[in-house]
Scaffold this motif. Sequence first.
Motif, PDB file in Angstrom:
ATOM      1  N   ASN A 121    -113.802  -1.176 106.322  1.00 34.15           N
ATOM      2  CA  ASN A 121    -112.814  -2.018 106.989  1.00 34.15           C
ATOM      3  C   ASN A 121    -113.090  -2.116 108.492  1.00 34.15           C
ATOM      4  N   THR A 122    -112.335  -2.999 109.127  1.00 37.66           N
ATOM      5  CA  THR A 122    -112.569  -3.400 110.515  1.00 37.66           C
ATOM      6  C   THR A 122    -112.891  -2.230 111.446  1.00 37.66           C
ATOM      7  N   SER A 123    -114.017  -2.341 112.145  1.00 38.05           N
ATOM      8  CA  SER A 123    -114.406  -1.397 113.214  1.00 38.05           C
ATOM      9  C   SER A 123    -114.607   0.040 112.745  1.00 38.05           C
ATOM     10  N   CYS A 124    -114.804   0.268 111.463  1.00 36.26           N
ATOM     11  CA  CYS A 124    -115.121   1.653 111.083  1.00 36.26           C
ATOM     12  C   CYS A 124    -116.586   1.951 111.384  1.00 36.26           C
ATOM     13  N   ILE A 125    -116.903   3.254 111.459  1.00 33.53           N
ATOM     14  CA  ILE A 125    -118.274   3.677 111.757  1.00 33.53           C
ATOM     15  C   ILE A 125    -118.747   4.609 110.647  1.00 33.53           C
ATOM     16  N   VAL A 126    -119.875   4.261 110.047  1.00 37.99           N
ATOM     17  CA  VAL A 126    -120.545   5.136 109.087  1.00 37.99           C
ATOM     18  C   VAL A 126    -121.833   5.566 109.785  1.00 37.99           C
ATOM     19  N   GLU A 127    -121.874   6.821 110.173  1.00 39.80           N
ATOM     20  CA  GLU A 127    -123.036   7.291 110.960  1.00 39.80           C
ATOM     21  C   GLU A 127    -124.281   7.490 110.072  1.00 39.80           C
ATOM     22  N   HIS A 128    -125.336   8.047 110.662  1.00 39.56           N
ATOM     23  CA  HIS A 128    -126.615   8.202 109.948  1.00 39.56           C
ATOM     24  C   HIS A 128    -126.503   9.166 108.762  1.00 39.56           C
ATOM     25  N   ASP A 129    -127.315   8.931 107.762  1.00 38.46           N
ATOM     26  CA  ASP A 129    -127.487   9.842 106.608  1.00 38.46           C
ATOM     27  C   ASP A 129    -126.209  10.095 105.803  1.00 38.46           C
ATOM     28  N   CYS A 130    -125.316   9.126 105.792  1.00 40.47           N
ATOM     29  CA  CYS A 130    -124.088   9.294 104.995  1.00 40.47           C
ATOM     30  C   CYS A 130    -124.277   8.746 103.588  1.00 40.47           C
ATOM     31  N   ALA A 131    -123.470   9.251 102.656  1.00 42.72           N
ATOM     32  CA  ALA A 131    -123.440   8.721 101.289  1.00 42.72           C
ATOM     33  C   ALA A 131    -122.006   8.309 100.995  1.00 42.72           C
ATOM     34  N   VAL A 132    -121.803   7.026 100.800  1.00 41.92           N
ATOM     35  CA  VAL A 132    -120.463   6.489 100.522  1.00 41.92           C
ATOM     36  C   VAL A 132    -120.512   5.910  99.110  1.00 41.92           C
ATOM     37  N   GLN A 133    -119.826   6.559  98.180  1.00 37.09           N
ATOM     38  CA  GLN A 133    -119.946   6.142  96.778  1.00 37.09           C
ATOM     39  C   GLN A 133    -119.050   4.941  96.459  1.00 37.09           C
ATOM     40  N   SER A 134    -119.214   4.435  95.233  1.00 37.95           N
ATOM     41  CA  SER A 134    -118.518   3.215  94.806  1.00 37.95           C
ATOM     42  C   SER A 134    -116.994   3.375  94.861  1.00 37.95           C
ATOM     43  N   PHE A 135    -116.322   2.242  95.138  1.00 33.80           N
ATOM     44  CA  PHE A 135    -114.858   2.107  95.163  1.00 33.80           C
ATOM     45  C   PHE A 135    -114.186   2.908  96.275  1.00 33.80           C
ATOM     46  N   VAL A 136    -114.970   3.344  97.259  1.00 30.25           N
ATOM     47  CA  VAL A 136    -114.399   3.998  98.449  1.00 30.25           C
ATOM     48  C   VAL A 136    -113.819   2.925  99.382  1.00 30.25           C
ATOM     49  N   HIS A 137    -112.814   3.312 100.167  1.00 29.83           N
ATOM     50  CA  HIS A 137    -112.299   2.470 101.253  1.00 29.83           C
ATOM     51  C   HIS A 137    -112.331   3.294 102.543  1.00 29.83           C
ATOM     52  N   ILE A 138    -113.129   2.869 103.494  1.00 26.31           N
ATOM     53  CA  ILE A 138    -113.103   3.464 104.833  1.00 26.31           C
ATOM     54  C   ILE A 138    -112.228   2.528 105.673  1.00 26.31           C
ATOM     55  N   SER A 139    -111.039   3.003 106.047  1.00 28.16           N
ATOM     56  CA  SER A 139    -110.020   2.134 106.669  1.00 28.16           C
ATOM     57  C   SER A 139    -110.396   1.796 108.118  1.00 28.16           C
ATOM     58  N   PRO A 140    -109.635   0.864 108.711  1.00 26.84           N
ATOM     59  CA  PRO A 140    -109.982   0.422 110.066  1.00 26.84           C
ATOM     60  C   PRO A 140    -110.125   1.574 111.066  1.00 26.84           C
ATOM     61  N   SER A 141    -111.207   1.502 111.852  1.00 23.64           N
ATOM     62  CA  SER A 141    -111.497   2.438 112.951  1.00 23.64           C
ATOM     63  C   SER A 141    -111.716   3.882 112.524  1.00 23.64           C
TER      64      SER A 141
END
Length: 208
Positions: A126-146
Amino acid sequence: MHYILIGDSGHSKVIEDCIRANGHQVIAKLDDRYQSVFKEDVYIKGPMTIIQDLLDEKTKVIISIGHNATRRKIAQRIQLSEECYGTVIHPSAIISPTSTIGYGTVVMPNVVVNADSIVENHVILNTSCIVEHDCAVQSFVHISPSAVITGGVSVQEGTQIGARASVNPTVKIGKWTMIGAGSTVTHHIPDNVTAVGVPAKIIKKEGL
Ligand SMILES: CC(=O)SCCNC(=O)CCNC(=O)[C@H](O)C(C)(C)COP(=O)(O)OP(=O)(O)OC[C@H]1O[C@@H](n2cnc3c(N)ncnc32)[C@H](O)[C@@H]1OP(=O)(O)O
Protein backbone atom coordinates in the motif's frame (compact mmCIF):
# COMPACT_ATOMS: atom_id res chain seq x y z
CA MET A 1 -4.21 -3.41 -21.52
CA HIS A 2 -7.72 -3.86 -20.13
CA TYR A 3 -8.47 -4.85 -16.54
CA ILE A 4 -11.33 -6.56 -14.74
CA LEU A 5 -11.50 -5.68 -11.05
CA ILE A 6 -13.12 -8.14 -8.68
CA GLY A 7 -14.55 -6.15 -5.79
CA ASP A 8 -16.05 -2.69 -6.26
CA SER A 9 -14.91 -0.80 -3.14
CA GLY A 10 -12.60 1.92 -1.81
CA HIS A 11 -9.54 -0.28 -2.37
CA SER A 12 -10.55 -0.87 -5.99
CA LYS A 13 -10.69 2.91 -6.59
CA VAL A 14 -7.02 3.22 -5.64
CA ILE A 15 -6.13 0.26 -7.87
CA GLU A 16 -8.02 1.87 -10.75
CA ASP A 17 -6.01 5.08 -10.30
CA CYS A 18 -2.79 3.02 -10.53
CA ILE A 19 -4.07 1.28 -13.67
CA ARG A 20 -4.95 4.62 -15.28
CA ALA A 21 -1.56 6.09 -14.32
CA ASN A 22 -0.02 3.34 -16.48
CA GLY A 23 -2.27 4.33 -19.42
CA HIS A 24 -4.47 1.23 -19.06
CA GLN A 25 -8.21 0.91 -18.59
CA VAL A 26 -10.67 -0.82 -16.27
CA ILE A 27 -13.49 -2.30 -18.36
CA ALA A 28 -15.42 -4.26 -15.73
CA LYS A 29 -16.07 -4.23 -11.99
CA LEU A 30 -17.48 -7.48 -10.69
CA ASP A 31 -18.93 -7.91 -7.26
CA ASP A 32 -21.38 -10.43 -5.86
CA ARG A 33 -23.59 -7.64 -4.50
CA TYR A 34 -24.57 -7.17 -8.19
CA GLN A 35 -27.18 -9.73 -9.12
CA SER A 36 -27.47 -8.86 -12.79
CA VAL A 37 -25.17 -7.58 -15.52
CA PHE A 38 -25.49 -3.89 -16.42
CA LYS A 39 -23.48 -1.02 -17.88
CA GLU A 40 -22.55 1.97 -15.69
CA ASP A 41 -20.48 4.73 -17.33
CA VAL A 42 -17.77 2.86 -19.22
CA TYR A 43 -17.91 -0.23 -16.98
CA ILE A 44 -19.61 -3.57 -17.21
CA LYS A 45 -20.86 -4.44 -13.73
CA GLY A 46 -22.16 -7.78 -12.57
CA PRO A 47 -21.56 -10.83 -10.37
CA MET A 48 -18.23 -12.68 -10.43
CA THR A 49 -19.76 -15.61 -12.27
CA ILE A 50 -19.53 -13.68 -15.59
CA ILE A 51 -15.75 -13.43 -15.47
CA GLN A 52 -15.04 -16.17 -18.02
CA ASP A 53 -17.18 -14.32 -20.61
CA LEU A 54 -15.02 -11.20 -20.31
CA LEU A 55 -11.53 -12.71 -20.43
CA ASP A 56 -9.33 -12.47 -23.50
CA GLU A 57 -5.59 -12.10 -24.15
CA LYS A 58 -5.72 -8.28 -23.77
CA THR A 59 -7.50 -8.42 -20.42
CA LYS A 60 -6.07 -9.04 -16.94
CA VAL A 61 -7.77 -9.56 -13.60
CA ILE A 62 -7.02 -8.07 -10.17
CA ILE A 63 -8.85 -9.19 -7.03
CA SER A 64 -9.40 -5.72 -5.58
CA ILE A 65 -10.41 -6.64 -2.04
CA GLY A 66 -8.38 -5.37 0.90
CA HIS A 67 -9.30 -8.16 3.34
CA ASN A 68 -6.60 -10.81 2.93
CA ALA A 69 -8.64 -13.91 3.74
CA THR A 70 -11.46 -12.80 1.42
CA ARG A 71 -8.94 -12.17 -1.37
CA ARG A 72 -7.66 -15.72 -0.99
CA LYS A 73 -11.19 -17.17 -0.80
CA ILE A 74 -12.10 -15.50 -4.07
CA ALA A 75 -8.87 -16.62 -5.77
CA GLN A 76 -9.68 -20.20 -4.72
CA ARG A 77 -13.26 -19.84 -5.89
CA ILE A 78 -12.68 -18.41 -9.37
CA GLN A 79 -9.75 -20.76 -10.15
CA LEU A 80 -8.11 -18.63 -12.86
CA SER A 81 -4.69 -19.57 -14.17
CA GLU A 82 -1.89 -17.24 -13.12
CA GLU A 83 -1.57 -15.74 -16.65
CA CYS A 84 -5.08 -14.30 -16.25
CA TYR A 85 -3.89 -12.00 -13.45
CA GLY A 86 -2.13 -8.68 -13.94
CA THR A 87 0.50 -7.03 -11.74
CA VAL A 88 -0.24 -3.33 -11.18
CA ILE A 89 2.67 -1.06 -10.24
CA HIS A 90 2.10 2.69 -9.94
CA PRO A 91 4.72 4.60 -12.00
CA SER A 92 5.97 6.44 -8.89
CA ALA A 93 6.97 3.15 -7.18
CA ILE A 94 10.67 2.25 -7.14
CA ILE A 95 11.30 -1.47 -7.56
CA SER A 96 14.83 -2.88 -7.58
CA PRO A 97 15.62 -4.76 -10.79
CA THR A 98 16.80 -7.65 -8.58
CA SER A 99 13.45 -7.94 -6.82
CA THR A 100 10.40 -9.82 -8.09
CA ILE A 101 6.72 -8.95 -7.83
CA GLY A 102 4.15 -11.71 -8.34
CA TYR A 103 0.83 -11.91 -10.19
CA GLY A 104 -2.33 -10.31 -8.82
CA THR A 105 -0.14 -8.01 -6.71
CA VAL A 106 -0.73 -4.25 -6.53
CA VAL A 107 1.98 -1.70 -5.75
CA MET A 108 0.56 1.69 -4.80
CA PRO A 109 2.11 5.17 -5.23
CA ASN A 110 5.55 5.91 -3.72
CA VAL A 111 6.29 2.35 -2.62
CA VAL A 112 9.96 1.27 -2.52
CA VAL A 113 11.06 -2.36 -2.89
CA ASN A 114 14.82 -2.70 -2.54
CA ALA A 115 17.30 -5.28 -3.79
CA ASP A 116 16.74 -9.05 -3.81
CA SER A 117 13.29 -9.00 -2.24
CA ILE A 118 10.59 -11.45 -3.29
CA VAL A 119 6.99 -10.27 -3.21
CA GLU A 120 4.60 -13.12 -4.06
CA ASN A 121 1.06 -13.17 -5.45
CA HIS A 122 -2.11 -11.20 -4.60
CA VAL A 123 -0.10 -8.99 -2.24
CA ILE A 124 -1.00 -5.36 -1.47
CA LEU A 125 1.98 -3.02 -1.09
CA ASN A 126 0.00 0.00 0.00
CA THR A 127 0.82 3.68 -0.41
CA SER A 128 4.39 4.70 0.56
CA CYS A 129 5.32 1.45 2.26
CA ILE A 130 8.95 0.30 2.17
CA VAL A 131 10.10 -3.28 1.61
CA GLU A 132 13.84 -3.23 2.20
CA HIS A 133 16.51 -5.54 0.71
CA ASP A 134 16.36 -9.35 0.99
CA CYS A 135 12.78 -9.52 2.26
CA ALA A 136 10.30 -12.33 1.58
CA VAL A 137 6.67 -11.24 1.39
CA GLN A 138 4.38 -14.21 0.82
CA SER A 139 1.05 -14.36 -1.02
CA PHE A 140 -2.07 -12.52 0.26
CA VAL A 141 -0.03 -10.25 2.56
CA HIS A 142 -1.02 -6.58 2.99
CA ILE A 143 1.71 -4.09 3.89
CA SER A 144 -0.38 -1.05 4.89
CA PRO A 145 0.39 2.59 4.08
CA SER A 146 3.80 3.86 5.27
CA ALA A 147 4.75 0.58 6.99
CA VAL A 148 8.47 -0.27 6.87
CA ILE A 149 9.78 -3.80 6.44
CA THR A 150 13.53 -3.53 7.05
CA GLY A 151 16.28 -5.77 5.62
CA GLY A 152 15.88 -9.55 5.58
CA VAL A 153 12.37 -9.62 7.05
CA SER A 154 9.98 -12.47 6.24
CA VAL A 155 6.21 -11.89 6.25
CA GLN A 156 4.28 -15.11 5.75
CA GLU A 157 1.02 -15.77 3.93
CA GLY A 158 -2.03 -13.63 4.64
CA THR A 159 -0.49 -11.39 7.30
CA GLN A 160 -1.26 -7.67 7.53
CA ILE A 161 1.29 -5.14 8.72
CA GLY A 162 -0.69 -2.09 9.94
CA ALA A 163 -0.20 1.49 8.80
CA ARG A 164 3.12 3.08 9.89
CA ALA A 165 4.24 -0.11 11.65
CA SER A 166 7.90 -1.10 11.35
CA VAL A 167 9.59 -4.47 11.48
CA ASN A 168 13.21 -4.79 12.63
CA PRO A 169 15.84 -6.48 10.43
CA THR A 170 15.62 -10.28 9.90
CA VAL A 171 12.45 -10.65 12.00
CA LYS A 172 10.02 -13.38 10.87
CA ILE A 173 6.28 -12.83 11.09
CA GLY A 174 4.04 -15.89 10.76
CA LYS A 175 0.91 -16.55 8.67
CA TRP A 176 -2.48 -14.83 9.02
CA THR A 177 -1.20 -12.55 11.75
CA MET A 178 -2.10 -8.89 12.32
CA ILE A 179 0.44 -6.26 13.36
CA GLY A 180 -1.28 -3.15 14.73
CA ALA A 181 -0.90 0.29 13.22
CA GLY A 182 2.18 2.15 14.48
CA SER A 183 3.73 -0.93 16.15
CA THR A 184 7.43 -1.78 16.15
CA VAL A 185 8.14 -5.49 15.76
CA THR A 186 11.44 -6.39 17.44
CA HIS A 187 11.08 -10.20 17.76
CA HIS A 188 9.65 -13.07 15.72
CA ILE A 189 5.83 -13.22 15.83
CA PRO A 190 3.98 -16.56 15.35
CA ASP A 191 1.06 -17.51 13.07
CA ASN A 192 -2.54 -16.42 13.75
CA VAL A 193 -2.04 -13.73 16.39
CA THR A 194 -2.61 -10.00 16.77
CA ALA A 195 0.40 -8.05 18.09
CA VAL A 196 0.47 -4.32 18.88
CA GLY A 197 2.62 -1.65 20.48
CA VAL A 198 6.25 -0.61 20.79
CA PRO A 199 7.73 -3.18 21.08
CA ALA A 200 4.90 -5.29 19.64
CA LYS A 201 3.31 -7.73 22.10
CA ILE A 202 0.69 -10.39 21.37
CA ILE A 203 -2.78 -9.30 22.54
CA LYS A 204 -4.92 -11.97 20.80
CA LYS A 205 -4.28 -15.54 19.76
CA GLU A 206 -6.57 -15.52 16.79
CA GLY A 207 -5.42 -14.25 13.46
CA LEU A 208 -7.13 -12.74 10.48
C1 LIG B 1 -5.77 2.36 2.77
C2 LIG B 1 -6.10 1.77 4.12
O1 LIG B 1 -6.92 2.24 4.82
S1 LIG B 1 -5.22 0.39 4.58
C3 LIG B 1 -5.79 -0.02 6.21
C4 LIG B 1 -4.66 -0.15 7.18
N1 LIG B 1 -5.25 -0.47 8.48
C5 LIG B 1 -4.56 -0.40 9.60
O2 LIG B 1 -3.40 -0.09 9.64
C6 LIG B 1 -5.35 -0.77 10.85
C7 LIG B 1 -4.60 -1.78 11.71
N2 LIG B 1 -5.46 -2.18 12.79
C8 LIG B 1 -5.18 -1.98 14.11
O3 LIG B 1 -4.14 -1.40 14.45
C9 LIG B 1 -6.20 -2.52 15.10
O4 LIG B 1 -6.23 -1.65 16.20
C10 LIG B 1 -5.90 -3.98 15.54
C11 LIG B 1 -6.33 -4.91 14.39
C12 LIG B 1 -4.45 -4.20 15.85
C13 LIG B 1 -6.68 -4.34 16.80
O5 LIG B 1 -8.04 -4.19 16.57
P1 LIG B 1 -9.07 -4.94 17.56
O6 LIG B 1 -8.83 -6.42 17.45
O7 LIG B 1 -10.42 -4.43 17.22
O8 LIG B 1 -8.58 -4.55 19.00
P2 LIG B 1 -9.15 -3.42 19.99
O9 LIG B 1 -9.43 -2.15 19.26
O10 LIG B 1 -10.26 -4.07 20.77
O11 LIG B 1 -7.91 -3.15 20.95
C14 LIG B 1 -7.47 -4.08 21.89
C15 LIG B 1 -6.42 -3.40 22.75
O12 LIG B 1 -5.24 -3.15 21.96
C16 LIG B 1 -4.95 -1.74 21.89
N3 LIG B 1 -4.55 -1.47 20.52
C17 LIG B 1 -5.27 -1.70 19.39
N4 LIG B 1 -4.57 -1.34 18.30
C18 LIG B 1 -3.40 -0.86 18.74
C19 LIG B 1 -2.26 -0.33 18.08
N5 LIG B 1 -2.22 -0.26 16.74
N6 LIG B 1 -1.22 0.04 18.83
C20 LIG B 1 -1.25 -0.04 20.20
N7 LIG B 1 -2.32 -0.54 20.89
C21 LIG B 1 -3.37 -0.94 20.16
C22 LIG B 1 -6.26 -1.06 22.27
O13 LIG B 1 -6.02 0.23 22.78
C23 LIG B 1 -6.83 -2.03 23.28
O14 LIG B 1 -6.17 -1.84 24.50
P3 LIG B 1 -6.96 -1.98 25.92
O15 LIG B 1 -7.47 -3.41 25.97
O16 LIG B 1 -5.91 -1.67 26.92
O17 LIG B 1 -8.08 -0.99 25.84
